[in-house]
Design a protein around this motif. Structure first.
Motif, PDB file in Angstrom:
ATOM      1  N   MET A   1       0.828  -1.203   0.000  1.00 20.65           N
ATOM      2  CA  MET A   1       0.000   0.000   0.000  1.00 20.65           C
ATOM      3  C   MET A   1       0.866   1.258   0.000  1.00 20.65           C
ATOM      4  SD  MET A   1      -2.981  -0.780   2.792  1.00 20.65           S
ATOM      5  CE  MET A   1      -3.790   0.782   2.428  1.00 20.65           C
ATOM      6  N   LYS A   2       0.466   2.237  -0.792  1.00 19.89           N
ATOM      7  CA  LYS A   2       1.153   3.519  -0.817  1.00 19.89           C
ATOM      8  C   LYS A   2       0.369   4.501   0.055  1.00 19.89           C
ATOM      9  CE  LYS A   2       4.420   2.378  -3.693  1.00 19.89           C
ATOM     10  NZ  LYS A   2       5.831   2.299  -3.251  1.00 19.89           N
ATOM     11  N   ILE A   3       0.977   4.919   1.167  1.00 19.55           N
ATOM     12  CA  ILE A   3       0.292   5.807   2.110  1.00 19.55           C
ATOM     13  C   ILE A   3       1.173   7.017   2.389  1.00 19.55           C
ATOM     14  CG2 ILE A   3      -0.710   6.025   4.427  1.00 19.55           C
ATOM     15  CD1 ILE A   3      -0.998   2.942   4.424  1.00 19.55           C
ATOM     16  N   GLN A   4       0.626   8.204   2.181  1.00 20.04           N
ATOM     17  CA  GLN A   4       1.301   9.445   2.560  1.00 20.04           C
ATOM     18  C   GLN A   4       0.240  10.404   3.090  1.00 20.04           C
ATOM     19  OE1 GLN A   4       4.497  10.076   2.711  1.00 20.04           O
ATOM     20  NE2 GLN A   4       5.202   8.201   1.703  1.00 20.04           N
ATOM     21  N   TRP A   5       0.543  11.073   4.199  1.00 18.04           N
ATOM     22  CA  TRP A   5      -0.409  12.045   4.762  1.00 18.04           C
ATOM     23  C   TRP A   5       0.361  13.097   5.533  1.00 18.04           C
ATOM     24  CZ3 TRP A   5      -2.985  12.592   9.914  1.00 18.04           C
ATOM     25  CH2 TRP A   5      -4.079  13.482   9.864  1.00 18.04           C
ATOM     26  N   TYR A   6       0.342  14.325   5.042  1.00 14.44           N
ATOM     27  CA  TYR A   6       1.052  15.416   5.709  1.00 14.44           C
ATOM     28  C   TYR A   6       0.279  16.715   5.478  1.00 14.44           C
ATOM     29  CZ  TYR A   6       4.965  18.251   7.399  1.00 14.44           C
ATOM     30  OH  TYR A   6       5.760  19.112   8.108  1.00 14.44           O
ATOM     31  N   PRO A   7      -0.794  16.938   6.265  1.00 11.92           N
ATOM     32  CA  PRO A   7      -1.595  18.158   6.112  1.00 11.92           C
ATOM     33  C   PRO A   7      -0.745  19.409   6.330  1.00 11.92           C
ATOM     34  CG  PRO A   7      -2.665  16.585   7.581  1.00 11.92           C
ATOM     35  CD  PRO A   7      -1.286  16.081   7.337  1.00 11.92           C
ATOM     36  N   GLY A   8      -1.143  20.500   5.670  1.00 13.77           N
ATOM     37  CA  GLY A   8      -0.379  21.737   5.729  1.00 13.77           C
ATOM     38  C   GLY A   8      -0.168  22.290   7.123  1.00 13.77           C
ATOM     39  N   HIS A   9      -1.131  22.067   8.034  1.00 16.68           N
ATOM     40  CA  HIS A   9      -1.000  22.652   9.373  1.00 16.68           C
ATOM     41  C   HIS A   9       0.174  22.059  10.149  1.00 16.68           C
ATOM     42  CE1 HIS A   9      -3.286  18.997  10.566  1.00 16.68           C
ATOM     43  NE2 HIS A   9      -2.644  19.149  11.702  1.00 16.68           N
ATOM     44  N   MET A  10       0.641  20.875   9.713  1.00 15.89           N
ATOM     45  CA  MET A  10       1.756  20.240  10.428  1.00 15.89           C
ATOM     46  C   MET A  10       3.067  20.994  10.213  1.00 15.89           C
ATOM     47  SD  MET A  10       1.065  16.134  10.244  1.00 15.89           S
ATOM     48  CE  MET A  10      -0.432  15.438  10.964  1.00 15.89           C
ATOM     49  N   THR A  11       3.219  21.621   9.064  1.00 11.21           N
ATOM     50  CA  THR A  11       4.421  22.429   8.810  1.00 11.21           C
ATOM     51  C   THR A  11       4.476  23.596   9.786  1.00 11.21           C
ATOM     52  OG1 THR A  11       4.421  21.846   6.460  1.00 11.21           O
ATOM     53  CG2 THR A  11       5.649  23.817   7.099  1.00 11.21           C
ATOM     54  N   LYS A  12       3.345  24.260   9.976  1.00 11.45           N
ATOM     55  CA  LYS A  12       3.264  25.386  10.914  1.00 11.45           C
ATOM     56  C   LYS A  12       3.536  24.911  12.342  1.00 11.45           C
ATOM     57  CE  LYS A  12       0.104  29.020  12.489  1.00 11.45           C
ATOM     58  NZ  LYS A  12      -1.280  29.573  12.375  1.00 11.45           N
ATOM     59  N   ALA A  13       2.965  23.765  12.711  1.00 10.72           N
ATOM     60  CA  ALA A  13       3.158  23.232  14.068  1.00 10.72           C
ATOM     61  C   ALA A  13       4.616  22.877  14.314  1.00 10.72           C
ATOM     62  CB  ALA A  13       2.269  22.002  14.265  1.00 10.72           C
ATOM     63  N   LYS A  14       5.275  22.325  13.288  1.00  2.00           N
ATOM     64  CA  LYS A  14       6.690  21.959  13.428  1.00  2.00           C
ATOM     65  C   LYS A  14       7.558  23.197  13.632  1.00  2.00           C
ATOM     66  CE  LYS A  14       9.059  20.504   9.865  1.00  2.00           C
ATOM     67  NZ  LYS A  14       9.530  19.651   8.751  1.00  2.00           N
ATOM     68  N   ARG A  15       7.262  24.263  12.898  1.00  6.67           N
ATOM     69  CA  ARG A  15       8.038  25.511  13.056  1.00  6.67           C
ATOM     70  C   ARG A  15       7.870  26.091  14.457  1.00  6.67           C
ATOM     71  NH1 ARG A  15       6.097  27.853   7.263  1.00  6.67           N
ATOM     72  NH2 ARG A  15       7.619  26.764   5.954  1.00  6.67           N
ATOM     73  N   LYS A  16       6.661  25.990  14.991  1.00 11.98           N
ATOM     74  CA  LYS A  16       6.403  26.485  16.346  1.00 11.98           C
ATOM     75  C   LYS A  16       7.194  25.674  17.366  1.00 11.98           C
ATOM     76  CE  LYS A  16       3.800  29.065  19.196  1.00 11.98           C
ATOM     77  NZ  LYS A  16       4.726  29.656  20.116  1.00 11.98           N
ATOM     78  N   MET A  17       7.271  24.358  17.161  1.00  8.31           N
ATOM     79  CA  MET A  17       8.059  23.506  18.052  1.00  8.31           C
ATOM     80  C   MET A  17       9.537  23.879  17.997  1.00  8.31           C
ATOM     81  SD  MET A  17       6.180  19.867  17.224  1.00  8.31           S
ATOM     82  CE  MET A  17       7.463  18.859  17.974  1.00  8.31           C
ATOM     83  N   GLU A  18      10.027  24.151  16.794  1.00  7.54           N
ATOM     84  CA  GLU A  18      11.437  24.536  16.634  1.00  7.54           C
ATOM     85  C   GLU A  18      11.748  25.814  17.407  1.00  7.54           C
ATOM     86  OE1 GLU A  18      12.299  22.722  12.158  1.00  7.54           O
ATOM     87  OE2 GLU A  18      11.459  24.735  12.399  1.00  7.54           O
ATOM     88  N   SER A  19      10.773  26.713  17.471  1.00 10.57           N
ATOM     89  CA  SER A  19      10.951  27.966  18.208  1.00 10.57           C
ATOM     90  C   SER A  19      10.836  27.739  19.715  1.00 10.57           C
ATOM     91  CB  SER A  19       9.912  28.979  17.744  1.00 10.57           C
ATOM     92  OG  SER A  19       9.935  30.130  18.542  1.00 10.57           O
ATOM     93  N   ASP A  20       9.837  26.961  20.128  1.00 14.54           N
ATOM     94  CA  ASP A  20       9.547  26.787  21.560  1.00 14.54           C
ATOM     95  C   ASP A  20      10.504  25.846  22.283  1.00 14.54           C
ATOM     96  OD1 ASP A  20       7.459  28.530  21.326  1.00 14.54           O
ATOM     97  OD2 ASP A  20       5.877  27.024  21.345  1.00 14.54           O
ATOM     98  N   VAL A  21      11.224  24.998  21.538  1.00 10.68           N
ATOM     99  CA  VAL A  21      12.119  24.045  22.195  1.00 10.68           C
ATOM    100  C   VAL A  21      13.216  24.765  22.979  1.00 10.68           C
ATOM    101  CG1 VAL A  21      13.809  23.735  20.333  1.00 10.68           C
ATOM    102  CG2 VAL A  21      13.259  21.807  21.865  1.00 10.68           C
ATOM    103  N   LYS A  22      13.498  26.009  22.609  1.00 12.93           N
ATOM    104  CA  LYS A  22      14.509  26.801  23.327  1.00 12.93           C
ATOM    105  C   LYS A  22      14.069  27.139  24.745  1.00 12.93           C
ATOM    106  CE  LYS A  22      15.446  28.974  18.865  1.00 12.93           C
ATOM    107  NZ  LYS A  22      15.216  30.193  18.063  1.00 12.93           N
ATOM    108  N   LEU A  23      12.769  27.041  25.005  1.00 12.53           N
ATOM    109  CA  LEU A  23      12.220  27.434  26.305  1.00 12.53           C
ATOM    110  C   LEU A  23      12.203  26.294  27.317  1.00 12.53           C
ATOM    111  CD1 LEU A  23       9.075  29.343  24.941  1.00 12.53           C
ATOM    112  CD2 LEU A  23      11.319  30.316  25.488  1.00 12.53           C
ATOM    113  N   VAL A  24      12.513  25.064  26.873  1.00 14.40           N
ATOM    114  CA  VAL A  24      12.331  23.901  27.759  1.00 14.40           C
ATOM    115  C   VAL A  24      13.652  23.266  28.155  1.00 14.40           C
ATOM    116  CG1 VAL A  24      10.058  23.444  26.753  1.00 14.40           C
ATOM    117  CG2 VAL A  24      12.069  22.229  25.865  1.00 14.40           C
TER     118      VAL A  24
END
Length: 297
Positions: A1-24
């Motif tokens: 089976m060929k399965i791919q799923w990467y909704p656009g909102h995940m890119t935004k969420a990943k960028r936010k994580m990259e920014s917030d990881v500095k706080l933890v």
């Protein structure tokens, strides 16, 4: 089976994580104990580089216990702190608190050497792919419902700070996948456990792949759940035309039997594969098929 799923909102969420990881101070990564490698997002490891990481094998109550023990040994042999837990239970949460304190003991020592005194709350970012149980885990940590939960991907929408107690602050983050799955096995595992949107998947094909795996690894679980005898199975197997190209006979025979036993039939006693497939997938995800692991170290 060929399965791919990467909704656009995940890119935004990943960028936010990259920014917030500095706080933890540390990153807590939840994976599904049934598939601990397939459910580890390589992007999270990149984002967490330089931070202490605690790996939580969540939903361990649904996984094969003997296999989970081997996974814990595997991660520890790799130098990682790992804990198996059922995120719904308070005793599991105590294990997490102890592991967090142990993981950050070295940091406390470094702070003292630098002249930083006084106790302060540990800040931890909670990460994971969709549907690994982050929100349920957080609610158990708090002892109350704070984060929305649901047995489908995409329940948590944004980053939010949660005050567990005076010692621990947690930053909850949305479930994030990565843009392209490395191999078919990974994609299938993610689909089996519900981390990929079912709407983009052919559930009949998915059920066939799952039954093929179960037949080869947890055959007794399937036979017990659907009350299938060896004679029934052999008879169903003989009834499948060898000339059907690209069809694995074992899972199709099982799906035929399950269709009959669960009343998944159309007019004229034709098999309703869509309905039978849903029975199989739901039974696996809920644990009604027993404790099953999809990967071994």
């Amino acid at each position: 089976m060929k399965i791919q799923w990467y909704p656009g909102h995940m890119t935004k969420a990943k960028r936010k994580m990259e920014s917030d990881v500095k706080l933890v101070d540390m990153v807590v990564e939840l994976v599904d104990a049934r598939a601990p490698i397939a459910t580890r997002n390589p992007d999270i490891r990149r984002i967490a580089k330089g931070k202490q990481i605690l790996i939580l094998l969540n939903k361990s109550d649904l996984a094969d216990e003997s296999v989970t023990k081997k996974w814990i040994e595997y991660f520890r042999s790799e130098g990682a702190m790992a804990v198996a837990l059922d995120g719904r239970k308070r005793d599991s949460i105590e294990q997490v608190k102890k592991a967090s304190q142990k993981l950050l003991a070295a940091k406390r020592e470094r702070d003292l050497k630098r002249g930083i005194t006084g106790e302060r709350a540990i800040k931890a970012m909670i990460c994971g792919i969709p549907n690994v149980g982050k929100s349920t885990f957080i609610n158990s940590m708090l002892g109350r419902a704070s984060a929305k939960t649901g047995n489908k991907p995409g329940v948590t929408k944004g980053n939010q700070w949660i005050n567990v107690n005076d010692e621990l602050l947690m930053l909850d983050t949305p479930g994030v996948l990565w843009p392209k799955f490395d191999d078919e096995h990974t994609a299938e595992c993610l689909a089996f456990i519900g981390s990929v949107n079912d709407d983009i998947i052919n559930l009949e094909e998915l059920a066939n792949e799952l039954l093929y795996y179960l037949y080869n690894n947890y055959r007794a679980n399937v036979f017990d759940r659907y009350q299938i005898s060896e004679d029934e199975y052999e008879k169903a197997l003989l009834g499948i035309d060898d000339g059907i190209l690209g069809v694995k006979k074992e899972p199709l025979a099982l799906l035929n039997i399950i269709s009959v036993k669960r009343g998944a039939l159309k007019k004229g006693a034709q098999y309703d594969y869509a309905k039978a497939a849903k029975f199989v997938i739901d039974d696996f995800r809920s644990g009604r098929l027993g404790r099953i692991s999809l990967e071994r170290p």
